[in-house]
Scaffold this motif. Structure first.
Motif, short mmCIF file in Angstrom:
data_model
loop_
_atom_site.label_atom_id
_atom_site.label_comp_id
_atom_site.label_asym_id
_atom_site.label_seq_id
_atom_site.Cartn_x
_atom_site.Cartn_y
_atom_site.Cartn_z
N LYS A 167 -3.60 1.35 -10.42
CA LYS A 167 -4.84 0.83 -9.83
C LYS A 167 -4.57 -0.56 -9.28
CE LYS A 167 -9.80 0.39 -10.79
NZ LYS A 167 -10.87 0.64 -11.82
N ALA A 168 -5.05 -0.82 -8.05
CA ALA A 168 -4.84 -2.09 -7.39
C ALA A 168 -6.13 -2.90 -7.38
CB ALA A 168 -4.37 -1.87 -5.95
N PHE A 169 -6.00 -4.22 -7.59
CA PHE A 169 -7.17 -5.09 -7.66
C PHE A 169 -7.04 -6.21 -6.63
CE2 PHE A 169 -6.96 -2.99 -11.69
CZ PHE A 169 -8.27 -2.85 -12.11
N GLY A 170 -8.13 -6.47 -5.93
CA GLY A 170 -8.15 -7.52 -4.93
C GLY A 170 -9.18 -7.19 -3.87
N ARG A 171 -9.62 -8.21 -3.13
CA ARG A 171 -10.67 -7.98 -2.14
C ARG A 171 -10.25 -6.96 -1.09
NH1 ARG A 171 -13.24 -13.22 0.33
NH2 ARG A 171 -14.12 -13.23 -1.78
N GLY A 172 -8.98 -7.00 -0.68
CA GLY A 172 -8.53 -6.06 0.33
C GLY A 172 -8.49 -4.62 -0.14
N TRP A 173 -8.36 -4.42 -1.45
CA TRP A 173 -8.33 -3.07 -2.02
C TRP A 173 -9.73 -2.56 -2.37
CZ3 TRP A 173 -3.44 -1.15 -2.00
CH2 TRP A 173 -2.39 -2.05 -2.02
N SER A 174 -10.62 -3.48 -2.66
CA SER A 174 -11.93 -3.14 -3.19
C SER A 174 -12.73 -2.26 -2.24
CB SER A 174 -12.72 -4.41 -3.47
OG SER A 174 -14.04 -4.13 -3.87
N ARG A 175 -13.50 -1.34 -2.82
CA ARG A 175 -14.39 -0.49 -2.03
C ARG A 175 -15.84 -0.93 -2.14
NH1 ARG A 175 -12.36 1.04 2.04
NH2 ARG A 175 -11.24 -0.88 1.54
N ARG A 176 -16.07 -2.11 -2.69
CA ARG A 176 -17.42 -2.66 -2.68
C ARG A 176 -17.80 -2.97 -1.24
NH1 ARG A 176 -17.43 -7.05 -7.70
NH2 ARG A 176 -17.27 -5.53 -9.41
N PRO A 177 -19.01 -2.62 -0.82
CA PRO A 177 -19.39 -2.80 0.59
C PRO A 177 -19.17 -4.22 1.11
CG PRO A 177 -20.99 -1.42 -0.51
CD PRO A 177 -20.06 -1.91 -1.58
N LEU A 178 -19.57 -5.24 0.34
CA LEU A 178 -19.41 -6.61 0.81
C LEU A 178 -17.94 -6.98 0.93
CD1 LEU A 178 -20.83 -9.17 1.68
CD2 LEU A 178 -20.92 -9.89 -0.73
N GLU A 227 0.83 -1.20 0.00
CA GLU A 227 0.00 0.00 0.00
C GLU A 227 0.86 1.26 0.00
OE1 GLU A 227 -3.10 2.16 3.06
OE2 GLU A 227 -3.21 -0.04 2.87
N ALA A 228 1.91 1.26 0.82
CA ALA A 228 2.79 2.42 0.89
C ALA A 228 3.48 2.66 -0.46
CB ALA A 228 3.83 2.22 1.99
N THR A 229 3.92 1.58 -1.11
CA THR A 229 4.58 1.73 -2.41
C THR A 229 3.63 2.32 -3.45
OG1 THR A 229 6.11 -0.10 -2.00
CG2 THR A 229 5.68 0.46 -4.30
N LEU A 230 2.41 1.83 -3.50
CA LEU A 230 1.44 2.33 -4.47
C LEU A 230 1.06 3.78 -4.19
CD1 LEU A 230 -0.92 -0.71 -5.11
CD2 LEU A 230 1.24 -0.12 -6.20
N ARG A 231 0.95 4.13 -2.92
CA ARG A 231 0.64 5.52 -2.57
C ARG A 231 1.75 6.45 -3.07
NH1 ARG A 231 -2.69 7.17 1.85
NH2 ARG A 231 -4.12 5.56 2.56
N ARG A 232 2.98 6.04 -2.93
CA ARG A 232 4.10 6.87 -3.36
C ARG A 232 4.14 6.99 -4.88
NH1 ARG A 232 6.94 3.78 0.80
NH2 ARG A 232 6.98 5.03 2.72
N LEU A 233 3.74 5.93 -5.57
CA LEU A 233 3.66 6.02 -7.03
C LEU A 233 2.61 7.06 -7.44
CD1 LEU A 233 3.83 2.41 -8.54
CD2 LEU A 233 5.46 4.28 -8.82
N VAL A 234 1.48 7.03 -6.78
CA VAL A 234 0.43 8.02 -7.07
C VAL A 234 0.96 9.42 -6.81
CG1 VAL A 234 -1.84 8.89 -6.37
CG2 VAL A 234 -1.46 6.42 -6.65
#
Length: 329
Positions: A191-202, A177-184
């Motif tokens: 863009k990151a994909f995965g259940r832990g990244w997802s903002r879908r409520p479930l 997460e820290a690495t991707l934040r610094r890239l941004v």
């Protein structure tokens, strides 16, 4: 040969291994030892994650062992490939030995993360492992071991997707997460994909990740979708944790024709750095690589082409199965 593949479900890779074995002429039956078949076994799989020497976990491993022995006796294979297998009790290994069936055990994890004792390791072999470090450790103990890396499932379907920026597909860990934040922050579209990244409520409820990751995110993808995403991306990131073996992603990304950006210089044992794959040592270097990939598609295209060619020539799961079958011969 009639082969019994005994494996954890492992994100669908057991099926991929079975297909690869089939592609080289074997008749394959698959026993997924950690997949529940009824309510009793569903409870058992959950209990495996309790303290390892607790009564509930011991009961769960015994149940798992009994089911695997049942598969061995009902299928009566001519060869057995065990994947990981550290949850089995000694009865499984005794039954396998008494059957006289040639077999090999393949590890896709480090020894320090598995439950094997030194005594068990002496009877489960021959052993193949993705960890070069564990090869040295086991060999020094006099155990027969072969380095067999993971690989690319070239027989899988690829679902076409569109994605113009840099992608990351995988679990959400603080370092990633820290690495991707610094890239941004460096102006890279990622863009990151995965259940832990997802903002879908479930997904938020299931993962317990209530805090926003601070980067654009998407849901968990099945493997065919993730292959299509990586291929469509300007480049895809491969961020290891503390593994010393290389993840499936190391071979999947170049295998589907993606620009693979890896965080480990020792990937040079599998790919030519700068020609078939890209590697960074610092986050500043990673940002520079991403900017160049986005600005120079011709150069990036050459990485894609060469990486895919090398993967299909040397690093598919069919190649790995050919190596493993020589170990049980």
């Amino acid at each position: 040969m009639r082969v019994l593949l005994v494996s954890p479900a492992f994100h669908g890779y057991a099926r991929a291994m079975a297909m690869a074995l089939g592609a080289i002429g074997h008749e394959v039956s698959v026993h997924l030892y950690d997949r529940p078949v009824d309510m009793r076994s569903r409870v058992g799989m959950r209990l495996l994650h309790r303290p390892p020497e607790g009564g509930q976990a011991v009961w769960a491993r015994a149940e798992l062992t009994v089911r695997a022995i049942g598969a061995l006796r009902s299928i009566r294979p001519e060869a057995v490939l065990v994947v990981k297998g550290d949850q089995f009790g000694s009865d499984w290994w005794e039954a396998l030995s008494e059957s006289g069936v040639p077999h090999v055990t393949w590890f896709y994890d480090e020894l320090r993360r598995m439950r094997y004792s030194a005594e068990q390791l002496s009877v489960v072999g021959p052993i193949a492992t993705y960890s070069a470090c564990d090869v040295r450790t086991l060999a020094a103990s006099g155990i027969t071991v072969t380095h067999v890396p993971l690989g690319f499932d070239a027989l899988a379907d690829v679902v076409d997707r569109s994605h113009e920026g840099i992608s990351f597909v995988g679990a959400r860990y603080p370092g990633r997460e820290a690495t991707l934040r610094r890239l941004v922050a460096a102006g890279v579209t990622v863009k990151a994909f995965g259940r832990g990244w997802s903002r879908r409520p479930l997904d938020i409820i299931r993962s317990g990740q209530f805090r926003h990751p601070g980067v654009a995110s998407g849901p968990q993808l099945d493997r065919s979708e993730s292959y299509g995403l990586m291929k469509a991306s300007a480049a895809t990131l491969n961020l290891h944790g503390d593994q010393d073996g290389f993840t499936m992603r190391t071979f999947e990304a170049p295998g589907v024709g993606a620009v693979h950006i890896c965080d480990r210089q020792d990937v040079a044992m599998h790919y030519e750095i700068g020609a078939e794959t890209l590697v960074f040592s610092t986050e500043e270097e990673l940002a520079e690589i991403c900017h160049r990939v986005l600005a120079d598609p011709v150069w990036a295209g050459s990485i894609r082409e060469r990486g895919r060619k090398r993967t299909l020539a040397e690093h598919t799961l069919v190649h790995r199965m050919r190596t493993l079958e020589t170990l049980w011969a």
